[in-house]
Design a protein around this motif. Sequence first.
Motif, short mmCIF file in Angstrom:
data_model
loop_
_atom_site.label_atom_id
_atom_site.label_comp_id
_atom_site.label_asym_id
_atom_site.label_seq_id
_atom_site.Cartn_x
_atom_site.Cartn_y
_atom_site.Cartn_z
N ASP A 3 36.72 56.41 40.44
CA ASP A 3 37.23 57.68 39.91
C ASP A 3 37.70 57.52 38.47
OD1 ASP A 3 36.70 58.83 42.27
OD2 ASP A 3 38.78 59.07 42.91
N ARG A 4 38.47 56.45 38.24
CA ARG A 4 39.03 56.27 36.91
C ARG A 4 37.92 56.03 35.89
NH1 ARG A 4 42.59 57.95 33.35
NH2 ARG A 4 43.69 56.32 32.21
N ARG A 5 36.94 55.26 36.29
CA ARG A 5 35.84 54.98 35.37
C ARG A 5 35.09 56.27 34.99
NH1 ARG A 5 32.60 50.28 34.13
NH2 ARG A 5 30.64 51.02 33.29
N SER A 6 34.83 57.11 35.99
CA SER A 6 34.10 58.34 35.66
C SER A 6 34.98 59.30 34.86
CB SER A 6 33.52 59.01 36.91
OG SER A 6 34.48 59.13 37.90
N GLU A 7 36.29 59.28 35.14
CA GLU A 7 37.21 60.11 34.36
C GLU A 7 37.19 59.68 32.88
OE1 GLU A 7 41.27 59.76 35.65
OE2 GLU A 7 42.00 61.30 34.25
N VAL A 47 41.72 49.37 29.66
CA VAL A 47 41.12 48.80 28.45
C VAL A 47 39.79 48.15 28.80
CG1 VAL A 47 41.42 47.16 26.56
CG2 VAL A 47 43.40 48.44 27.44
N ARG A 48 39.76 47.46 29.93
CA ARG A 48 38.54 46.79 30.38
C ARG A 48 37.43 47.82 30.65
NH1 ARG A 48 37.44 41.68 31.68
NH2 ARG A 48 39.56 41.12 31.11
N ILE A 49 37.78 48.89 31.32
CA ILE A 49 36.78 49.94 31.59
C ILE A 49 36.27 50.53 30.27
CG2 ILE A 49 36.40 52.24 32.59
CD1 ILE A 49 38.55 51.50 34.73
#
Length: 244
Positions: A3-7, A47-49
């Motif tokens: 979810d966080r990555r797509s956000e 930060v990594r994402i």
Amino acid sequence: MTDRRSELAGNLADVEERIAAACKAAGRKREEVTLIVVTKTYPAEDVRILSELGVRHVAENRDQDAAPKAAACSDLPLSWHFVGQLQTNKVRSVVGYADVVQSVDRARLVTALSKEAVRTEREVGCLIQVALDAEQSATGKGGLGERGGVGVEGVEELGELVARAPGLRLDGLMTVAPLTGPYAGREQAAFERLMDLSTDLRSAHPAANMVSAGMSADLEHAVTAGATHVRVGTAVLGVRPRLG
Ligand SMILES: *Cc1c(COP(=O)(O)O)cnc(C)c1O
């Protein structure tokens, strides 16, 4: 995708679109503007994402948060920018990870940064942070306001100091749109003023061509004025849980 990555991917795409549209409207090439994502208050995982999503520049404003985050992300191909008010007792830590310090606003800080850069054999890029709250600062050439920065009349001298300081590289100018004074609510005019100061600075220091201006709310004004770097936090990461 999590979810966080797509956000984050969606937000980055939106910001990218805004920057591209502003460049187009201003007749500038997209490559003339570099996005710096301000990751303050957000964790190293974000930060990594962001790095995986192609972000190459990140910024932080507090050494206590930034130092462990930069250490946790030291394997990533990122440039770290320090954009907060910097106390001289934090210089040793900040020089350990920062590629660019954007908040240089007084001679004592220049001396401390230079000393540490030489000691650690690093080259630190420096931007002079300009306070546009008032054209004339009460203390003459001292820092202004709570957000830091040197008054307009002190920019040239501080720039000379950085340019002559071993271990430091004068990269250009930075500002935050002022909330008070003659430029309050006039972001475009404030950023144009910064551009004029940049023109002056470059006449003596042609390589000092970075102009860092514009945040989530006003990046279009900065791009229109001619900024080379925008610093975007909220629009990429979300509204910060606390003031940072
Ligand atoms: C927090 C911060 C930003 C980013 O602000 P947003 O409004 O979250 O985009 C930019 N520059 C500096 C100096 C900051 O402290």
